[in-house]
Design a protein around this motif. Structure first.
Motif, PDB file in Angstrom:
ATOM      1  N   SER A   1      97.389 -66.536   0.924  1.00 29.77           N
ATOM      2  CA  SER A   1      98.672 -67.221   1.079  1.00 29.77           C
ATOM      3  C   SER A   1      98.915 -68.245  -0.029  1.00 29.77           C
ATOM      4  N   SER A   2      97.853 -68.653  -0.704  1.00 25.52           N
ATOM      5  CA  SER A   2      97.966 -69.670  -1.749  1.00 25.52           C
ATOM      6  C   SER A   2      97.866 -69.073  -3.152  1.00 25.52           C
ATOM      7  N   ALA A   3      97.858 -67.764  -3.231  1.00 21.53           N
ATOM      8  CA  ALA A   3      97.653 -67.094  -4.519  1.00 21.53           C
ATOM      9  C   ALA A   3      98.968 -66.794  -5.235  1.00 21.53           C
ATOM     10  N   ILE A   4      98.910 -66.988  -6.525  1.00 24.74           N
ATOM     11  CA  ILE A   4      99.956 -66.511  -7.430  1.00 24.74           C
ATOM     12  C   ILE A   4      99.197 -65.739  -8.494  1.00 24.74           C
ATOM     13  N   GLY A   5      99.268 -64.415  -8.381  1.00 18.52           N
ATOM     14  CA  GLY A   5      98.458 -63.579  -9.255  1.00 18.52           C
ATOM     15  C   GLY A   5      96.988 -63.784  -8.940  1.00 18.52           C
ATOM     16  N   ASN A   6      96.205 -64.084  -9.965  1.00 20.35           N
ATOM     17  CA  ASN A   6      94.767 -64.291  -9.790  1.00 20.35           C
ATOM     18  C   ASN A   6      94.379 -65.757  -9.674  1.00 20.35           C
ATOM     19  N   VAL A   7      95.365 -66.621  -9.467  1.00 17.45           N
ATOM     20  CA  VAL A   7      95.102 -68.057  -9.344  1.00 17.45           C
ATOM     21  C   VAL A   7      95.454 -68.507  -7.927  1.00 17.45           C
ATOM     22  N   ILE A   8      94.545 -69.245  -7.339  1.00 15.16           N
ATOM     23  CA  ILE A   8      94.734 -69.768  -5.986  1.00 15.16           C
ATOM     24  C   ILE A   8      94.724 -71.283  -6.070  1.00 15.16           C
ATOM     25  N   ARG A   9      95.846 -71.888  -5.728  1.00 16.45           N
ATOM     26  CA  ARG A   9      95.977 -73.347  -5.785  1.00 16.45           C
ATOM     27  C   ARG A   9      95.720 -73.916  -4.392  1.00 16.45           C
ATOM     28  N   ILE A  10      94.686 -74.763  -4.301  1.00 15.78           N
ATOM     29  CA  ILE A  10      94.272 -75.332  -3.016  1.00 15.78           C
ATOM     30  C   ILE A  10      94.069 -76.844  -3.175  1.00 15.78           C
ATOM     31  N   SER A  11      94.486 -77.572  -2.177  1.00 16.52           N
ATOM     32  CA  SER A  11      94.293 -79.015  -2.145  1.00 16.52           C
ATOM     33  C   SER A  11      92.809 -79.368  -2.089  1.00 16.52           C
ATOM     34  N   PRO A  12      92.434 -80.505  -2.675  1.00 14.12           N
ATOM     35  CA  PRO A  12      91.052 -80.977  -2.535  1.00 14.12           C
ATOM     36  C   PRO A  12      90.840 -81.808  -1.260  1.00 14.12           C
ATOM     37  N   GLY A  13      91.861 -81.883  -0.385  1.00 16.08           N
ATOM     38  CA  GLY A  13      91.710 -82.627   0.869  1.00 16.08           C
ATOM     39  C   GLY A  13      90.535 -82.101   1.670  1.00 16.08           C
ATOM     40  N   LEU A  14      89.976 -82.942   2.511  1.00 18.25           N
ATOM     41  CA  LEU A  14      88.802 -82.542   3.286  1.00 18.25           C
ATOM     42  C   LEU A  14      89.119 -81.406   4.255  1.00 18.25           C
ATOM     43  N   PHE A  15      88.124 -80.550   4.472  1.00 15.96           N
ATOM     44  CA  PHE A  15      88.264 -79.349   5.282  1.00 15.96           C
ATOM     45  C   PHE A  15      86.950 -79.171   6.036  1.00 15.96           C
ATOM     46  N   GLN A  16      87.023 -78.761   7.293  1.00 13.60           N
ATOM     47  CA  GLN A  16      85.821 -78.623   8.115  1.00 13.60           C
ATOM     48  C   GLN A  16      85.952 -77.409   9.027  1.00 13.60           C
TER      49      GLN A  16
ATOM     50  N   LYS B   1      88.875 -82.990  31.581  1.00 16.27           N
ATOM     51  CA  LYS B   1      88.758 -84.261  30.873  1.00 16.27           C
ATOM     52  C   LYS B   1      90.054 -85.074  30.957  1.00 16.27           C
ATOM     53  N   ASN B   2      91.156 -84.375  31.303  1.00 12.32           N
ATOM     54  CA  ASN B   2      92.478 -85.013  31.268  1.00 12.32           C
ATOM     55  C   ASN B   2      92.716 -85.655  29.906  1.00 12.32           C
ATOM     56  N   GLY B   3      92.335 -84.895  28.890  1.00  8.43           N
ATOM     57  CA  GLY B   3      92.469 -85.348  27.512  1.00  8.43           C
ATOM     58  C   GLY B   3      92.086 -84.241  26.550  1.00  8.43           C
ATOM     59  N   ILE B   4      91.842 -84.651  25.333  1.00  6.39           N
ATOM     60  CA  ILE B   4      91.562 -83.710  24.246  1.00  6.39           C
ATOM     61  C   ILE B   4      90.089 -83.773  23.864  1.00  6.39           C
ATOM     62  N   VAL B   5      89.490 -82.601  23.647  1.00  8.04           N
ATOM     63  CA  VAL B   5      88.143 -82.475  23.099  1.00  8.04           C
ATOM     64  C   VAL B   5      88.317 -81.889  21.705  1.00  8.04           C
ATOM     65  N   GLU B   6      87.889 -82.630  20.692  1.00  6.67           N
ATOM     66  CA  GLU B   6      87.983 -82.150  19.310  1.00  6.67           C
ATOM     67  C   GLU B   6      86.712 -81.382  18.965  1.00  6.67           C
ATOM     68  N   ILE B   7      86.894 -80.246  18.263  1.00  5.67           N
ATOM     69  CA  ILE B   7      85.747 -79.468  17.793  1.00  5.67           C
ATOM     70  C   ILE B   7      85.951 -79.144  16.321  1.00  5.67           C
ATOM     71  N   ALA B   8      84.837 -78.989  15.613  1.00 10.08           N
ATOM     72  CA  ALA B   8      84.887 -78.706  14.176  1.00 10.08           C
ATOM     73  C   ALA B   8      83.590 -78.046  13.758  1.00 10.08           C
ATOM     74  N   GLY B   9      83.598 -77.504  12.563  1.00  7.89           N
ATOM     75  CA  GLY B   9      82.391 -76.912  12.010  1.00  7.89           C
ATOM     76  C   GLY B   9      81.397 -77.980  11.583  1.00  7.89           C
ATOM     77  N   PRO B  10      80.160 -77.572  11.305  1.00  2.83           N
ATOM     78  CA  PRO B  10      79.121 -78.536  10.963  1.00  2.83           C
ATOM     79  C   PRO B  10      79.183 -79.063   9.533  1.00  2.83           C
ATOM     80  N   GLU B  11      79.988 -78.421   8.680  1.00  2.00           N
ATOM     81  CA  GLU B  11      80.034 -78.801   7.263  1.00  2.00           C
ATOM     82  C   GLU B  11      81.440 -79.244   6.881  1.00  2.00           C
ATOM     83  N   ARG B  12      81.520 -80.353   6.165  1.00  2.00           N
ATOM     84  CA  ARG B  12      82.803 -80.891   5.707  1.00  2.00           C
ATOM     85  C   ARG B  12      82.771 -80.966   4.186  1.00  2.00           C
ATOM     86  N   GLY B  13      83.872 -80.586   3.557  1.00  2.00           N
ATOM     87  CA  GLY B  13      83.940 -80.663   2.103  1.00  2.00           C
ATOM     88  C   GLY B  13      85.359 -80.486   1.632  1.00  2.00           C
ATOM     89  N   PRO B  14      85.569 -80.575   0.325  1.00  2.00           N
ATOM     90  CA  PRO B  14      86.906 -80.367  -0.220  1.00  2.00           C
ATOM     91  C   PRO B  14      87.403 -78.940   0.080  1.00  2.00           C
TER      92      PRO B  14
END
Length: 129
Positions: free
Chosen positions: A21-36, A56-69
């Motif tokens: 979804s972020s590709a234009i031809g052979n180039v993929i432009r992606i933000s360096p914002g944190l991703f997990q 819980k009558n609320g929200i439980v957040e879940i994420a992967g074990p690794e965080r990076g750009p």
């Protein structure tokens, strides 16, 4: 009505689609914002736990074990998949139309972390292919 909302970060399984979804031809432009990203197997386990536990009558957040750009994780996926496209770090790149920063794609507070990291997820995904 009692409830529990399970709020998850993006799944590893969508990395290829994100790159496409972020590709234009052979180039993929992606933000360096944190991703997990998280493995869907971990998501399923957390949802099952939430369904069997008292509400819980609320929200439980879940994420992967690794965080990076974001851009580095997508580049890692493409390299592992043998995809030769180039990932370009672009702070102005949009993620399905939205601007991404260091708080957009990671849990904002306490989160339960999955146990399946990228390498294990990728190995499993190739074994099942």
């Amino acid at each position: 009505m009692p409830y529990t909302i399970v709020r998850s970060t993006q799944f590893f399984e969508f990395l290829g689609g994100i790159a496409d979804s972020s590709a234009i031809g052979n180039v993929i432009r992606i933000s360096p914002g944190l991703f997990q990203p998280i493995a869907s197997d971990d998501v399923a386990a957390f949802v099952a736990d939430a369904a069997l536990a008292a509400p819980k009558n609320g929200i439980v957040e879940i994420a992967g074990p690794e965080r990076g750009p974001f851009n580095e994780i997508v580049a890692r996926y493409l390299k592992a998949a043998g995809d030769p496209r180039e990932v370009v770090r672009d702070p102005d790149a949009r993620y399905f139309g939205g601007k991404v920063d260091d708080r957009s794609l990671v849990p904002l507070g306490d989160a339960r972390l999955g146990r399946i990291g990228f390498d294990e997820w990728f190995r499993r995904s190739r074994e099942g292919a």
